[in-house]
Design a protein around this motif. Structure first.
Motif, PDB file in Angstrom:
ATOM      1  N   GLY A 100      94.089 113.360  23.952  1.00 24.35           N
ATOM      2  CA  GLY A 100      94.980 112.990  22.857  1.00 24.35           C
ATOM      3  C   GLY A 100      94.310 113.095  21.497  1.00 24.35           C
TER       4      GLY A 100
ATOM      5  N   LYS B 152      95.474 118.428  14.483  1.00 21.49           N
ATOM      6  CA  LYS B 152      96.710 118.638  13.723  1.00 21.49           C
ATOM      7  C   LYS B 152      96.694 117.849  12.420  1.00 21.49           C
ATOM      8  CE  LYS B 152     100.611 118.949  15.936  1.00 21.49           C
ATOM      9  NZ  LYS B 152     101.772 118.639  16.816  1.00 21.49           N
ATOM     10  N   LEU B 153      96.094 116.667  12.440  1.00 18.79           N
ATOM     11  CA  LEU B 153      96.028 115.851  11.231  1.00 18.79           C
ATOM     12  C   LEU B 153      95.128 116.484  10.168  1.00 18.79           C
ATOM     13  CD1 LEU B 153      96.702 113.121   9.811  1.00 18.79           C
ATOM     14  CD2 LEU B 153      94.628 112.199  10.897  1.00 18.79           C
TER      15      LEU B 153
ATOM     16  N   ALA C  36      95.594 115.363  18.348  1.00 15.81           N
ATOM     17  CA  ALA C  36      96.109 114.622  17.200  1.00 15.81           C
ATOM     18  C   ALA C  36      95.237 114.798  15.958  1.00 15.81           C
ATOM     19  CB  ALA C  36      96.233 113.135  17.563  1.00 15.81           C
TER      20      ALA C  36
END
Length: 356
Positions: A159, A166-167, A163
């Motif tokens: 995860g 992409k952030l 995450a």
């Protein structure tokens, strides 16, 4: 090369010619060789090689064999620390995604902060060792099975990889770092090639063999190697005789972290960018290569040489199917057959080696 415990002898062996005193007499050479778990996988690797040499004549070319060795090395570099951990009685389900975590850390840190890529490499090493240390620490402090501990780490890293990428980048992949300072030197260490008789061989093949030699020396010639076999055979008995079980377990997980770091650096400097969703499922390949190489899931038995042959079998099948012109969708089926065959052969070998 594995260590085998000789059966305890309650009474002196009967007098008479050697080899006629039952279990206490010296076993024939063939049985003693069979008692070594890496012998079966060596024979299996030879059989797979011969099969594809016949079925796919293009495998006989030097460039084809170099590709097979490269594919084998990418698996084998991780299979070695995974095998050491399995000999110590544990296994790590987070090793596949940990490779990607390492590569993502080095890439994003270097690119986003415009640092020399070696800074990212060093920080990625610290992160990878930290993940391994966390797995080991949580295992010894809670007493939970390594399956549960590393499954949790696997999900966390999977995860976080997606995450955070992409952030930070706004995409599922990192930016290209090929034009950054230090990239050329790092690529030379982790992802370069060299010429052997007109054939380009990847540097990972050399690193793979160096790591295998080092792991073999550790297992057979050092006190730490004794500790690994001891904690894998019987943890409480090992602790009772003074083996530092906590230290051994944690450092074994950190060794897997080191392997994940090195594999991640190879992937980063080979392709210049990293896909954040990769790595899932690779942990099973590493474990399977170690099992095919003679390591037991219950711990206490195995070698560093066996997983080398196990990884070679994976690389040979992976590329051999392509060179033979077969449907590559059959690759996983071949791997399943290899894994079950290796387990059955190891079982037969152990029973044969201990038979009267």
């Amino acid at each position: 090369m594995a260590r085998q415990a000789e059966p305890a002898v309650a009474t002196p062996p009967a007098s008479g010619p050697r080899g006629t005193g039952g279990r206490t007499a010296e076993r024939p050479l063939a049985l003693r060789l069979l008692a070594r778990p890496d012998v079966g996988v060596l024979l299996g690797a030879v059989a797979v090689l011969v099969f594809f040499l016949v079925a796919a004549p293009s495998v006989r070319q030097g460039s084809s064999m170099a590709t097979v060795l490269y594919q084998s090395s990418t698996i084998g570099i991780m299979a070695l620390p995974v095998a050491l951990l399995m000999i110590g009685g544990e296994f790590d389900l987070s090793s596949g995604v940990a490779v990607i975590t390492s590569a993502l850390t080095a890439s994003m840190l270097s690119y986003q902060l415009t640092l020399n890529v070696w800074m990212g490499v060093i920080v990625a090493l610290v992160v990878s060792l930290g993940v391994g240390a966390f797995n080991g620490w949580l295992l010894v402090k809670t007493g939970l099975p390594s399956f549960l501990v590393t499954l949790g780490t696997f999900l966390i890293l999977q995860g976080v990889n997606l995450a955070v990428t992409k952030l930070v980048t706004g995409n599922v992949a990192t930016d290209d770092i090929s034009d950054m300072d230090g990239f050329g030197q790092a690529r030379a260490v982790f992802a370069s090639s060299f010429d052997v008789g007109g054939v380009q061989v990847k540097i990972t093949v050399v690193w793979w063999l160096v790591f295998a030699a080092l792991a073999t020396w550790v297992l057979l010639r050092t006190k730490y190697g004794n500790w690994i076999f001891a904690v894998g055979g019987n943890q409480e008995s090992a602790r009772a005789v003074g083996v530092p079980v906590t230290f051994t377990k944690i450092t074994l997980f950190m060794t897997v972290g080191f392997g994940a770091w090195f594999s991640g650096m190879h992937q980063l400097f080979s392709f210049n960018t990293v896909q954040s969703g990769e790595g899932v499922g690779q942990e099973l390949i590493y474990i399977a290569a170690a099992v095919i190489g003679g390591c037991l899931l219950t711990g206490g038995q195995g070698s560093a040489i066996g997983p080398v042959f196990g990884a070679f079998m994976f690389g040979m099948v992976n590329q051999g199917i392509v060179y033979a012109g077969w449907n590559p969708d059959w690759f996983k089926a071949f791997l399943g057959v290899m894994l079950l065959g290796a387990v059955l052969i190891n079982l037969w070998v152990r029973r044969t080696a201990t038979r009267r």
